[in-house]
Design a protein around this motif. Structure first.
Motif, PDB file in Angstrom:
ATOM      1  N   HIS A 246       0.643  -1.119  -0.035  1.00  0.00           N
ATOM      2  CA  HIS A 246       0.040   0.081   0.020  1.00  0.00           C
ATOM      3  C   HIS A 246       0.880   1.353  -0.073  1.00  0.00           C
ATOM      4  O   HIS A 246       0.483   2.441  -0.733  1.00  0.00           O
ATOM      5  CB  HIS A 246      -0.950  -0.058   1.319  1.00  0.00           C
ATOM      6  CG  HIS A 246      -1.576   1.032   1.466  1.00  0.00           C
ATOM      7  ND1 HIS A 246      -2.578   1.877   0.524  1.00  0.00           N
ATOM      8  CD2 HIS A 246      -1.702   2.172   2.385  1.00  0.00           C
ATOM      9  CE1 HIS A 246      -2.985   3.008   0.812  1.00  0.00           C
ATOM     10  NE2 HIS A 246      -2.506   3.135   2.359  1.00  0.00           N
ATOM     11  N   LEU A 247       1.912   1.338   0.853  1.00  0.00           N
ATOM     12  CA  LEU A 247       2.659   2.456   1.036  1.00  0.00           C
ATOM     13  C   LEU A 247       3.778   2.530  -0.314  1.00  0.00           C
ATOM     14  O   LEU A 247       4.049   3.800  -0.502  1.00  0.00           O
ATOM     15  CB  LEU A 247       3.457   2.663   2.275  1.00  0.00           C
ATOM     16  CG  LEU A 247       2.398   2.486   3.561  1.00  0.00           C
ATOM     17  CD1 LEU A 247       3.390   2.160   4.733  1.00  0.00           C
ATOM     18  CD2 LEU A 247       1.682   3.728   3.654  1.00  0.00           C
ATOM     19  N   GLY A 248       4.009   1.592  -0.828  1.00  0.00           N
ATOM     20  CA  GLY A 248       5.254   1.704  -1.804  1.00  0.00           C
ATOM     21  C   GLY A 248       6.519   2.024  -1.303  1.00  0.00           C
ATOM     22  O   GLY A 248       6.934   1.843  -0.181  1.00  0.00           O
ATOM     23  N   PRO A 249       7.361   2.940  -2.268  1.00  0.00           N
ATOM     24  CA  PRO A 249       8.651   3.142  -1.797  1.00  0.00           C
ATOM     25  C   PRO A 249       8.700   4.238  -0.530  1.00  0.00           C
ATOM     26  O   PRO A 249       9.829   4.293  -0.229  1.00  0.00           O
ATOM     27  CB  PRO A 249       9.288   3.576  -3.236  1.00  0.00           C
ATOM     28  CG  PRO A 249       8.129   4.218  -3.941  1.00  0.00           C
ATOM     29  CD  PRO A 249       6.960   3.163  -3.611  1.00  0.00           C
ATOM     30  N   GLU A 250       7.512   4.797  -0.447  1.00  0.00           N
ATOM     31  CA  GLU A 250       7.573   5.799   0.669  1.00  0.00           C
ATOM     32  C   GLU A 250       7.517   5.239   1.914  1.00  0.00           C
ATOM     33  O   GLU A 250       7.769   6.014   3.101  1.00  0.00           O
ATOM     34  CB  GLU A 250       6.495   6.791   0.360  1.00  0.00           C
ATOM     35  CG  GLU A 250       6.394   7.490  -0.824  1.00  0.00           C
ATOM     36  CD  GLU A 250       5.190   8.477  -0.608  1.00  0.00           C
ATOM     37  OE1 GLU A 250       4.406   8.627   0.056  1.00  0.00           O
ATOM     38  OE2 GLU A 250       5.013   9.301  -1.714  1.00  0.00           O
ATOM     39  N   ALA A 251       7.538   3.990   2.155  1.00  0.00           N
ATOM     40  CA  ALA A 251       7.466   3.338   3.370  1.00  0.00           C
ATOM     41  C   ALA A 251       8.751   3.347   4.126  1.00  0.00           C
ATOM     42  O   ALA A 251       9.755   3.391   3.782  1.00  0.00           O
ATOM     43  CB  ALA A 251       7.021   1.950   3.437  1.00  0.00           C
ATOM     44  N   VAL A 252       8.449   3.986   5.514  1.00  0.00           N
ATOM     45  CA  VAL A 252       9.752   4.001   6.444  1.00  0.00           C
ATOM     46  C   VAL A 252       9.259   3.109   7.798  1.00  0.00           C
ATOM     47  O   VAL A 252       8.245   2.805   8.100  1.00  0.00           O
ATOM     48  CB  VAL A 252       9.788   5.473   6.741  1.00  0.00           C
ATOM     49  CG1 VAL A 252      10.044   6.254   5.828  1.00  0.00           C
ATOM     50  CG2 VAL A 252       8.358   5.807   7.489  1.00  0.00           C
ATOM     51  N   TYR A 253      10.254   2.485   8.130  1.00  0.00           N
ATOM     52  CA  TYR A 253      10.520   1.663   9.264  1.00  0.00           C
ATOM     53  C   TYR A 253       9.810   2.174  10.466  1.00  0.00           C
ATOM     54  O   TYR A 253      10.458   3.394  10.729  1.00  0.00           O
ATOM     55  CB  TYR A 253      11.627   0.831   9.544  1.00  0.00           C
ATOM     56  CG  TYR A 253      11.643  -0.051  10.917  1.00  0.00           C
ATOM     57  CD1 TYR A 253      11.079  -1.302  10.945  1.00  0.00           C
ATOM     58  CD2 TYR A 253      12.386   0.142  11.996  1.00  0.00           C
ATOM     59  CE1 TYR A 253      11.144  -2.146  12.084  1.00  0.00           C
ATOM     60  CE2 TYR A 253      12.463  -0.605  13.130  1.00  0.00           C
ATOM     61  CZ  TYR A 253      12.000  -1.856  13.095  1.00  0.00           C
ATOM     62  OH  TYR A 253      11.813  -2.259  14.195  1.00  0.00           O
TER      63      TYR A 253
END
Length: 658
Positions: A246-253
């Motif tokens: 859902h978040l794609g490459p923008e996801a952060v841990y």
């Protein structure tokens, strides 16, 4: 083998066979079902459910995309559950009518070529080659000779489990010798001791049975920690995988999400221990928690699919409210499935099964409402902090110039109010916009005042009290004191037996029914229903039309209503209203009443009904909970308003040119 086996067949034995058919041979049940009268009844019932759902969708203002999301899965699930329930009901009803041909005393006689089944009314022969499947269920063996029909052979036909297993072993040999093939399911009884083996149902069998609120096929007493931890790990992987998708490459841990991520495991184990113990067998704890995790996996997948469909914009009017509703349905169904599994697996019977059902359902559902279940370890990047506002924040009411100017400004506005015109009822208008933090209240008060001046003849007899930096030094501020002085001045000018006051209050409202009266650092007294009634009574104003546009404004209805008062609120006493923002010209109710409704009618009471329907439709389209506007009409105010309106229109006709 013995020469013959004598036993009794009961309705419960046949219901076991029917239950197995529904589990394993549903595809074989559908064609004959569709050709039968019962199949037609199922179709009509299913069509009715579809029509009801479509009507519901229409009332929500939702289109075909919503139908694809909701109606398909709902129809399949409901149709399946109805088919199961109705078929079992039909079986219970028909079996007693079959008499001794299928129930009662039976005798099974094996010979070299096959099996003879004798009853009081019939004698049938089944060749070994014709036998296709051997299914062992609790308390019986089912010998199938086609996809649907079988010989029911209860365990009571044998002296013990050893004799039964010997019979079944010989039967397998004779079927193979005759050139047949006997498909078997895992035995629910061990050949040596007659005790339940550690074999457990498959993952999807557990999940499907749990989701459809059915009992598990084997005891939950035996389960392993490894399987439970594997399912827990799969659930975490599924949640985080879908979050990444859902978040794609923008996801952060997000390390802060770990407590919420692992919270499910200890909670499920604790609740399973309570439910299993209350059901009479704490040894089922591990198996019950395992079954719940099996249910969570497909349910989580389904919930994420629906969520992603909504987030992609494929469903009209999808917003955060719909996300919350989906989550409520999702958590509710899981809690119900968990409770039913706990009740069905309980060692105790009768009403005592309600205890594990309520424990499991309640203790799992309540924590899920406090925070989202299984928070993923990935999130969107945090929004950068906004830069400090460098623009001029506008005038401050606490500045000395404005502070000392305000009393004189209010005094001039009150002195500018015109005395009444004799000979007919006069309408006076007073608006108060109490909250300075959002411009919509200022715009509403000023716009509605202008509308009443030009439409209903209140020019010179109207006043707007406004809290907003843009009007500071131009319009009097709104406070309990300025409201009291304005009402007192109007009460002095009005004829108490003829004239009418239209009072419009627009602001935020609180659950304890107080209007927000706020402007920067200044501290104002509260304005609540009792204070407002006291101010009106002190002013001696008899005929009143009061409109309160605020959240929870229904709390003003009862304290303000009397025979000579019309009270209108934008929301019920326990509901919020919508449309407050700096960008809006009107709140939802303000636009519906003053723009949409009063454009069609001059009747203040009839306008409420029009506005109420406009607000309800808009809230449904945008997925908001209904604000439920309220109305209280005094027994004499209606006639007073009609008399004023009739004379106003008569004067307008006499003043037309020519």
């Amino acid at each position: 083998m013995r020469p013959h086996y004598d036993y009794q067949v009961t309705a419960a034995d046949w219901l076991r066979a029917v239950d197995h058919n529904q589990q394993t041979y549903t595809r074989h049940l559908l064609p004959p079902l569709l050709r039968s009268a019962h199949g037609l009844a199922y179709g009509v019932l299913g069509a009715l459910l579809v029509v009801l759902e479509l009507r519901w969708l229409q009332r929500q203002g939702l289109g075909a995309a919503h139908w694809l999301v909701w109606a398909g899965p709902a129809f399949v699930l409901v149709a399946y559950l109805l088919q199961r329930a109705l078929l079992q009901w039909r079986t219970r009803r028909v079996l007693p009518q079959l008499g001794q041909a299928m129930l009662g005393s039976m005798q099974l006689v094996p010979d070299d070529d096959g099996l003879w089944l004798n009853s009081a009314e019939r004698r049938s022969f089944y060749g070994y080659r014709a036998l296709t499947a051997l299914v062992q269920v609790e308390g019986a063996s089912l010998l199938y000779y086609d996809a649907l029909h079988c010989i029911v052979l209860p365990d009571a036909a044998f002296a013990d489990a050893t004799e039964r297993d010997a019979f079944l072993a010989t039967l397998r040999e004779r079927v193979l010798a005759a050139g047949g093939s006997l498909v078997e399911t895992p035995s629910a009884v061990s050949s040596a001791s007659g005790e339940a083996p550690p074999a457990q149902p498959g993952l999807w069998q557990l999940a499907w049975r749990g989701l459809t609120l059915r009992a598990l096929p084997v005891s939950l007493a035996e389960a392993g920690w490894g399987r439970l931890f594997l399912l827990a790990a799969l659930l975490v992987l599924l949640q985080n995988g879908l979050a990444l998708l859902h978040l794609g490459p923008e996801a952060v841990y997000s390390a802060a999400a770990w407590p919420a991520t692992v919270f499910a495991l200890p909670l499920l184990l604790f609740v399973a221990w309570l439910a299993a113990g209350s059901g009479g067998d704490a040894k089922r704890t591990l198996g019950l928690a395992t079954a719940w995790y099996a249910v969570l996996l497909p349910l989580t997948l389904l919930g994420w699919v629906v969520f992603l469909i909504g987030q992609q914009g494929w469903v009209p009017a999808w917003n955060d409210v719909w996300d919350q509703r989906i989550y409520l349905v999702w958590t509710g169904w899981f809690a119900l499935a968990a409770g039913v599994l706990a009740a069905r697996s309980a060692a105790s019977g009768g009403l005592r099964r309600l205890v594990p059902l309520l424990l499991a359902g309640g203790l799992l559902w309540l924590p899920m409402q406090q925070s989202f279940w299984g928070l993923p370890l990935w999130d969107r990047p945090a929004e950068p902090a906004p830069e400090e506002q460098q623009d001029d924040p506008g005038p401050d009411p606490a500045m000395e110039d404005y502070f000392y100017q305000e009393p004189a400004l209010l005094q001039r506005a009150l002195l500018d109010l015109k005395p009444r015109e004799p000979g007919h009822p006069n309408l006076y208008f007073l608006a108060a916009a109490g909250y300075a933090g959002q411009d919509v209240f200022m715009r509403e008060a000023i716009t509605v005042q202008d509308m009443f001046d030009h439409r209903f003849g209140t020019e010179g007899r109207s006043l707007a009290l406004v809290n907003n930096p843009d009007t500071l030094g131009q319009l009097p501020i709104a406070s309990a004191t300025s409201l009291r002085l304005a009402l007192r001045r109007m009460g002095q000018l009005m004829d108490k037996n003829e004239d009418i006051l239209f009072l419009y209050l627009t602001s935020h409202g609180s659950a304890d029914h107080k209007l927000a009266v706020e402007f920067g650092p200044m501290q104002f007294n509260d304005v609540d229903p009792l204070v407002l009634r006291q101010l009106l009574d002190e002013a001696g104003i008899k005929h009143r039309v009061i409109v309160v546009s605020a959240c929870y404004s229904g709390g003003f209805i009862d304290p303000l209503k009397n025979d000579n008062t019309l009270v209108i609120s934008a929301a019920a006493a326990d509901k919020v209203s919508f449309g407050c923002s700096n960008e809006a010209d009107f709140t939802y109710f303000g636009r519906a009443y003053f723009v949409d409704a009063l454009r069609q009618t001059d009747d203040f009471i009839a306008a409420f009904d029009l506005a109420r329907s406009v607000v309800a439709k808009r809230e449904q389209q945008e997925g908001f909970e209904a604000s439920d506007p309220q109305l209280a009409v005094g027994s004499r105010i209606g006639a007073t308003l009609r008399r004023w309106d009739a004379q106003r229109k008569a004067r307008a006709i006499t003043t037309l040119p020519g």
